[in-house]
Design an enzyme around this catalytic site. Sequence first.
Site, PDB file in Angstrom:
ATOM      1  NE  ARG A  16      31.445  98.215  28.977  1.00 57.73           N
ATOM      2  CZ  ARG A  16      31.805  99.286  29.689  1.00 57.73           C
ATOM      3  NH1 ARG A  16      30.927  99.876  30.484  1.00 57.73           N
ATOM      4  NH2 ARG A  16      33.014  99.775  29.607  1.00 57.73           N
ATOM      5  CD  GLU A  45      26.834 101.798  25.190  1.00 60.94           C
ATOM      6  OE1 GLU A  45      27.843 102.513  25.105  1.00 60.94           O
ATOM      7  OE2 GLU A  45      26.487 101.252  26.237  1.00 60.94           O
ATOM      8  CG  HIS A  53      28.477 104.307  28.243  1.00 59.35           C
ATOM      9  ND1 HIS A  53      28.893 103.198  27.564  1.00 59.35           N
ATOM     10  CD2 HIS A  53      29.232 104.342  29.374  1.00 59.35           C
ATOM     11  CE1 HIS A  53      29.859 102.588  28.245  1.00 59.35           C
ATOM     12  NE2 HIS A  53      30.081 103.264  29.348  1.00 59.35           N
TER      13      HIS A  53
END
Length: 524
Positions: free
Chosen positions: A229, A258, A276
């Site tokens: 993360r 993000e 991601h």
Amino acid sequence: MVRILVADAMSEEGLAPLLADPTIEVVQKKVGDVEDELDQFDALLVRSATKVTEQLLQKMKNLKIVGRAGVGVDNIDVDAATRYGVVVINAPNGNTISTAEHTFAMMASLVRRIPQAHISVKSREWNRSAFVGVELFGKHLGIIGFGRIGSEVAKRARAFGMHVHVYDPFLTKARAEKIGVDVCTLDELLAKADIITVHTPLTKETKGLLGPKNLAKTKKGVYLINCARGGIIDEQSLISFLENGHVAGVALDVFEQEPPGDHPLLSFDNVIVTPHLGASTVEAQVNVATQVAQEVLTFLQGKPVTSSINLPTLSKDVYEKIQAFYTLARKMGILASQYMSEPVQEIAITYSGSVADLETTFITRSLLAGFLKPRVASTVNEVNAAMIAKERGIAFSEKFSANGNDYNNSITLTVYGENKTFTMKGTHIAHYGDRIVHFNGFAIDFAPEGHLLYIQHHDKPGMIGKVGNILGDHQVNIATMQVGRQEVGGKAIMMLSLDKPLDDTLVETLEQISDIDVVKKLEV
Ligand SMILES: NC(=O)C1=CN([C@@H]2O[C@H](COP(=O)(O)OP(=O)(O)OC[C@H]3O[C@@H](n4cnc5c(N)ncnc54)[C@H](O)[C@@H]3O)[C@@H](O)[C@H]2O)C=CC1
Ligand SMILES: O=C(O)C(=O)COP(=O)(O)O
């Protein structure tokens, strides 16, 4: 019709059980595209993009469950969900292998500079000397967070001939020994590792875990990887340690924000990035969507879920064993709450006989939910019952006794109120059902079901007739009737089960009868 909102992209194959169910409508749209209908959904399925905030939960008034098709639930306000009685589940192991493989792909790419070399060749260059890397073989890998993904990364690292050092404060010695890794303190890991990869959840404790202080303890020339993360490695500190040349290279799959937009980290040649993608494989996406779809279906069928974030975990086996007591406890909670129509400070529960050997956490939550239901305006269920009880200053305790006191099993409940104390004992008899065998100090035997009428009176001839006449005159049919007394001519009770709910005016009429002390209608 049950309505499910699938707010992030998910595998159709995984969602198939939901899509095929004619009683379920699946809407695959972003939250912003269904603003007007948000209060109509029973379930919400998300990945990491949708932020399940308290505001969103407030709008989704009918929501019962949030399914996270993946591991991290840091995009979900789990505390708020718990308060609103919304179950949160995730798919904990469906993407483990994909994320471990992605981490490994990033590690290899980082030390061999594959992304940079790729861009160079695509730009029609052939500059072999600019892309000399280092081997993974023989290097020291530090893994911070040794759960599912961390341990899969370790297996792969060992196959590559790396030395693996692990830091995880919750790792048991037995598990570490079984896996055969070097377990160390964070400081030891920071000092030993040539490459550090983080695999913890993002929590208050792990946010900024690799910040200025800890980065300063790493070896000069260290490589860092974050496929967990954004924020576990503090981005501002990363910039400083890249600028001063302490960190040799960084691989990031995740960012504090993000998408990261025009982030300064993206300007460094030795920072390689992916958007991601840890869980973005065909296999992982089928796995996680299948897991949450199945769990949501199970939940909607009223059965226990196995991967809940805010409920005690319950396997199917355990659920089958506790199911009967779960229902009995719920009914006892409802009855006690209505009988004690005053503020209460404490609820004490004693499990006796066979029920004392079972997993009672869920049974207690069921009892508390039943107790609180008539008292609170908001949804109350097993998810939030303990929290709501605490908020309202109601303490609760569990005691266990091997002796069932004349019964194979029994649950005894004592409720301490401001002015009085109330006790009740219930038992579940296989093939017969739930029975309340003690009520308010009287031995009795009735089924806690339907429209009940409790009358406390003096033990005198004719009392039953008087009550029966009044009910009969008002066309109220008595289905069953149980009586109990403490001593001949002393205090006595009747518990009647009626075919329809009683009007409040009739309660008042019954209260007028001399020698009747208490009349209470109870609805289960
Ligand atoms: N990039 C991606 O697409 C993906 C990212 N993830 C992230 O990876 C994380 C890890 O996933 P799993 O391994 O499945 O979870 P896990 O729960 O199996 O492992 C997490 C480990 O971190 C440890 N831990 C917790 N606090 C710690 C601390 N302060 N210091 C050191 N260790 C600590 C725990 O004891 C546990 O062993 C997830 O929380 C998620 O955020 C997961 C899947 C995909
Ligand atoms: O499972 C996780 O924690 C992940 O980070 C995967 O995220 P995603 O479902 O790909 O948005």
